[in-house]
Write a protein that holds these residues in place. Structure first.
Motif, PDB file in Angstrom:
ATOM      1  N   GLY A   1       0.776  -1.221   0.084  1.00  0.00           N
ATOM      2  CA  GLY A   1       0.094   0.008  -0.132  1.00  0.00           C
ATOM      3  C   GLY A   1       0.718   1.451   0.017  1.00  0.00           C
ATOM      4  O   GLY A   1       1.807   1.356   0.911  1.00  0.00           O
ATOM      5  N   LEU A   2       0.331   2.331  -0.714  1.00  0.00           N
ATOM      6  CA  LEU A   2       0.821   3.604  -0.716  1.00  0.00           C
ATOM      7  C   LEU A   2       2.567   3.496  -0.993  1.00  0.00           C
ATOM      8  O   LEU A   2       3.274   4.279  -0.685  1.00  0.00           O
ATOM      9  CB  LEU A   2       0.627   4.289   0.635  1.00  0.00           C
ATOM     10  N   THR A   3       2.913   2.617  -2.121  1.00  0.00           N
ATOM     11  CA  THR A   3       4.176   2.686  -2.628  1.00  0.00           C
ATOM     12  C   THR A   3       4.348   3.100  -4.081  1.00  0.00           C
ATOM     13  O   THR A   3       5.309   3.027  -4.580  1.00  0.00           O
ATOM     14  CB  THR A   3       4.789   1.382  -2.472  1.00  0.00           C
TER      15      THR A   3
ATOM     16  N   LYS B   1       2.514   7.795  -7.676  1.00  0.00           N
ATOM     17  CA  LYS B   1       1.568   8.589  -7.611  1.00  0.00           C
ATOM     18  C   LYS B   1       1.096   8.718  -6.124  1.00  0.00           C
ATOM     19  O   LYS B   1       0.857   9.818  -5.442  1.00  0.00           O
ATOM     20  CB  LYS B   1       0.225   8.326  -8.422  1.00  0.00           C
ATOM     21  N   ASP B   2       1.041   7.606  -5.346  1.00  0.00           N
ATOM     22  CA  ASP B   2       0.675   7.763  -3.796  1.00  0.00           C
ATOM     23  C   ASP B   2       1.766   8.120  -2.966  1.00  0.00           C
ATOM     24  O   ASP B   2       1.853   9.018  -2.223  1.00  0.00           O
ATOM     25  CB  ASP B   2       0.527   6.273  -3.396  1.00  0.00           C
ATOM     26  N   LEU B   3       3.184   7.955  -3.650  1.00  0.00           N
ATOM     27  CA  LEU B   3       4.207   8.433  -2.835  1.00  0.00           C
ATOM     28  C   LEU B   3       4.293   9.924  -2.960  1.00  0.00           C
ATOM     29  O   LEU B   3       4.902  10.591  -2.015  1.00  0.00           O
ATOM     30  CB  LEU B   3       5.432   7.818  -3.219  1.00  0.00           C
TER      31      LEU B   3
ATOM     32  N   HIS C   1       1.786  10.891  -0.025  1.00  0.00           N
ATOM     33  CA  HIS C   1       1.986   9.731   1.251  1.00  0.00           C
ATOM     34  C   HIS C   1       3.393   9.235   1.402  1.00  0.00           C
ATOM     35  O   HIS C   1       3.306   7.800   1.603  1.00  0.00           O
ATOM     36  CB  HIS C   1       0.810   8.772   1.221  1.00  0.00           C
ATOM     37  N   ARG C   2       4.222   9.681   1.177  1.00  0.00           N
ATOM     38  CA  ARG C   2       5.576   9.475   1.045  1.00  0.00           C
ATOM     39  C   ARG C   2       6.095   8.494   2.550  1.00  0.00           C
ATOM     40  O   ARG C   2       6.530   7.447   2.445  1.00  0.00           O
ATOM     41  CB  ARG C   2       6.587  10.448   0.933  1.00  0.00           C
TER      42      ARG C   2
ATOM     43  N   ASP D   1       3.437   7.646   4.739  1.00  0.00           N
ATOM     44  CA  ASP D   1       2.270   7.083   5.309  1.00  0.00           C
ATOM     45  C   ASP D   1       1.946   5.731   4.879  1.00  0.00           C
ATOM     46  O   ASP D   1       2.760   5.324   4.016  1.00  0.00           O
ATOM     47  CB  ASP D   1       1.059   7.883   4.765  1.00  0.00           C
TER      48      ASP D   1
ATOM     49  N   SER E   1      -0.597   2.192   4.656  1.00  0.00           N
ATOM     50  CA  SER E   1      -1.989   1.835   4.407  1.00  0.00           C
ATOM     51  C   SER E   1      -2.056   0.325   4.455  1.00  0.00           C
ATOM     52  O   SER E   1      -1.457  -0.477   3.622  1.00  0.00           O
ATOM     53  CB  SER E   1      -2.725   2.272   3.067  1.00  0.00           C
TER      54      SER E   1
ATOM     55  N   LYS F   1       9.948   2.587   3.927  1.00  0.00           N
ATOM     56  CA  LYS F   1       9.957   3.737   4.168  1.00  0.00           C
ATOM     57  C   LYS F   1      10.334   4.489   5.573  1.00  0.00           C
ATOM     58  O   LYS F   1      10.878   5.500   5.317  1.00  0.00           O
ATOM     59  CB  LYS F   1       8.253   4.292   4.403  1.00  0.00           C
TER      60      LYS F   1
END
Ligand SMILES: [Zn+2]
Lengths: 265, 352
Positions: free
Chosen positions: B208-210, B213-215, B218-219, B221, B223, B265
């Protein structure tokens, strides 16, 4: 104020509730048994079973219970913030230190759980540190007992969710029924069956219409001097302290995990 | 345990933010006692911690747990210099039992009380094992209740949140996947055990969140909700097809996905700020794969991983005492007797 037993000894009248000083004029270090006579002791009283957060200091002697200091704040949402400073304040009011206490009396509820636990854990932890006994009293008794002046009475506090915590007392203040938690109408029906003609306590005021009983104004919340008086025999006898077990009357809201819902369509 | 230095502060810590009643005693960085009572078994049939059940258990456990801690350390409350207590974040009713208890002890023993942040305590506990924390440091805190990445410049004054979970905590995902696989609650230890016999590359579960566009948004964060659902779909599809579920492979692949995101992260945060110390704490930090992966990845970049032994990773009173000792040594003023329990206490607040 004398709530049980005979007339107070003369020295109560000589020293009406003023801060006590040591003979030398310094800070009182022994308000307890040694200085006032072996059978007179300083007792802390706490109750957090209702919106009224209460701390008080009483003297228990052979003849009675005398209220020395009391702090009471009505705030249903701040039991945790209010109680400890109030305990500190009543001790300061009579120039006493925690080590001067001989026992702690706590209202066991029933009451909303989160607030109720504040008083009980405060009493239990202080008792543990000081090595003194803790005694529990049903908090409704400290409303119903002082209110029952010759006629049966229904004592009630607010249980939220449109219910009340309640108990019925005879004319001498002995509990006849309860403590229970139920809708006001259910309590009223049982109370009438016990010839109750009057209701008392914050719960009775909040649900006066549903109860349909005449109201007595006081006490609205557990009376600290009554809590002490109801434990006074145990204090005088030096009875072993008891574990303070809350009168929850309700189970925790929790449902056992059910079968998992499928995630595939 | 090293020798104690007599002039270091003797601090007692109380923890009740979730389902563990903890009382710990430290002198400076030396652990003297770590007494714990857990209500975890009472929550098992509910599949998660029931707040009221936890609160009731704290009230019953606090006095005996205190007795055990004092006996273990061979001290009395009169010897203690200060009392620290978790005042947030956590379950409101559970926190309140500990905060009121700490005040009762402080009042009766006439000692100062410090209301402290539970997450900062998870960072501080490592000092009991590895000595003073180099600052700045990056901390990765993962448990059933929280998943946070933070920067620690001065543990006595406040920490800087970098990121957190936007849905489930990592530990929650372990609990839910364990249930799916018929493993007991809490799910962390049994999944760790099963995973050892499985292939972590058997199933490609999502991270999740990798995605790029997510980074951007939410670098740092996390999920874990999507991962949990992906595992459930995979297991259900196998069951519908009438095929056996390879529990060890599912556990290993799920665990790999969680640890991959957490460590990637955390290392990214260290490298971005040029920080060479990574502290790992919280119940999930007891996971053997997370520790191994973090150490392996950190070593490549000259980053040192500090993780206390598993018993100190999960919630306990020693971590609260460790933070209390740090605050006392730093000359921070104690809390007032009206200090509240704050279930949503922000990370920027270390003590109140
Ligand atoms: Zn935690």
């Amino acid at each position: 104020m004398t709530l049980d037993g005979d007339m107070p000894p003369a020295w109560f009248l000589n020293e009406p509730g003023s801060p006590r000083q040591c003979p030398g004029g310094g800070r009182a270090s022994g308000v307890g048994a040694g200085r006032l006579g072996w059978h007179t002791v300083l007792v802390l009283v706490v109750d957090s079973s209702t919106p009224a957060v209460t701390a008080a200091l009483v003297e228990v002697s052979a003849g009675g219970v005398t209220l020395r200091a009391q702090r009471c704040t009505v705030d249903a949402r701040a039991h945790g913030e209010l109680l400890a400073p109030q305990v500190d304040a009543v001790l300061a009011d009579v120039d006493a230190r925690p080590g001067d206490l001989a026992a702690i009396v706590a209202g066991l509820g029933p009451g909303p759980f989160t607030g109720l636990r504040v008083g009980l854990v405060t009493a239990a932890t202080m008792g543990q540190v000081l090595g003194i006994p803790t005694y529990g009293v049903c908090s409704l008794d400290a409303i119903g007992h002082p209110a029952a002046a010759g006629e049966p009475v229904l004592a009630a506090s607010d249980a939220r969710r449109k219910e009340i915590y309640w108990a019925v007392y005879d004319g001498a203040g002995q509990r006849l029924a309860g403590p229970e938690v139920s809708a006001p109408a259910v309590a009223a029906e049982q109370a009438r069956g016990l010839a109750v003609t009057v209701a008392v306590g914050d719960g009775a005021h909040r649900y006066a219409d549903a109860l349909g009983l005449p109201l007595r104004a006081e006490p609205r919340y557990p009376d600290p001097a009554s809590l002490a008086a109801l434990a006074a025999e145990r204090v005088r006898a030096g009875a072993p302290g008891e574990r303070l077990t809350p009168l929850y009357l309700r189970r925790p809201d929790a449902v056992a995990a059910t079968a998992r819902k499928p995630v595939l369509p | 345990m090293g020798p104690t230095v007599a002039d270091e502060p003797l601090i007692l810590g109380i923890e009740t933010s979730c389902d563990e009643t903890g009382v710990g005693i430290v002198r400076g960085h030396t652990l003297l006692a770590d007494a714990l009572a857990s209500s975890v078994e009472q929550h098992a049939r509910f599949g998660g911690v029931v707040p009221e059940v936890a609160s009731r258990a704290h009230l019953e456990a606090i006095v005996p747990t205190m007795d055990r801690a004092l006996a273990e350390a061979g001290v009395t409350l009169a010897d203690i210099d200060a009392i620290a207590v978790t005042s947030g974040p956590g379950l409101a009713g559970a926190l309140l039992v500990g905060v009121a208890a700490a005040k009762g002890y402080a009042l009766a023993a006439e000692k100062p009380v410090y209301g402290v942040n539970h997450l900062a305590a998870h960072v501080a506990v490592d000092t009991l094992e590895h000595g003073p924390l180099p600052e700045p440091a990056i901390a990765l805190l993962v448990s059933g209740g929280h998943s946070s990445l933070l920067r620690v410049d001065d543990l006595a004054r406040g920490v800087t949140p970098l990121g957190a979970t936007i849905d489930d905590a990592a530990g929650e995902a372990f609990d839910k996947v364990a249930r799916l696989l018929g493993l007991p609650f809490p799910g962390g230890p049994p999944i760790d055990r099963e995973a050892r016999a499985g292939d972590p590359a058997a199933i490609a579960f999502p991270r999740g969140l990798t995605a790029a566009k997510d980074l951007a948004a939410h670098r740092y964060d996390f999920s874990f909700s999507g991962l949990k659902t992906a595992v459930a779909r995979w297991v259900e599809a196998r069951q519908r097809a009438g095929e056996p579920v390879p529990v060890a492979d599912v556990a290993a692949s799920f665990q790999e996905a969680v640890c991959d995101v957490l460590t990637a992260k955390a290392i990214d945060a260290c490298r971005a700020d040029g920080i060479d110390t990574l502290v790992i704490g919280g119940g999930v930090a007891a996971n053997s794969r997370l520790r191994a992966m973090a150490e392996h990845r950190a070593a490549k970049h000259g980053i040192r991983v500090r993780a206390p032994r598993p018993k100190l990773c999960t919630d306990n009173g020693a971590m609260v005492a460790a933070l209390g000792a740090h605050l006392v040594a730093a000359g921070v003023a104690p809390s007032r007797l009206d200090l509240p329990a704050d279930s949503a206490m922000p990370l920027t607040t270390v003590s109140v």
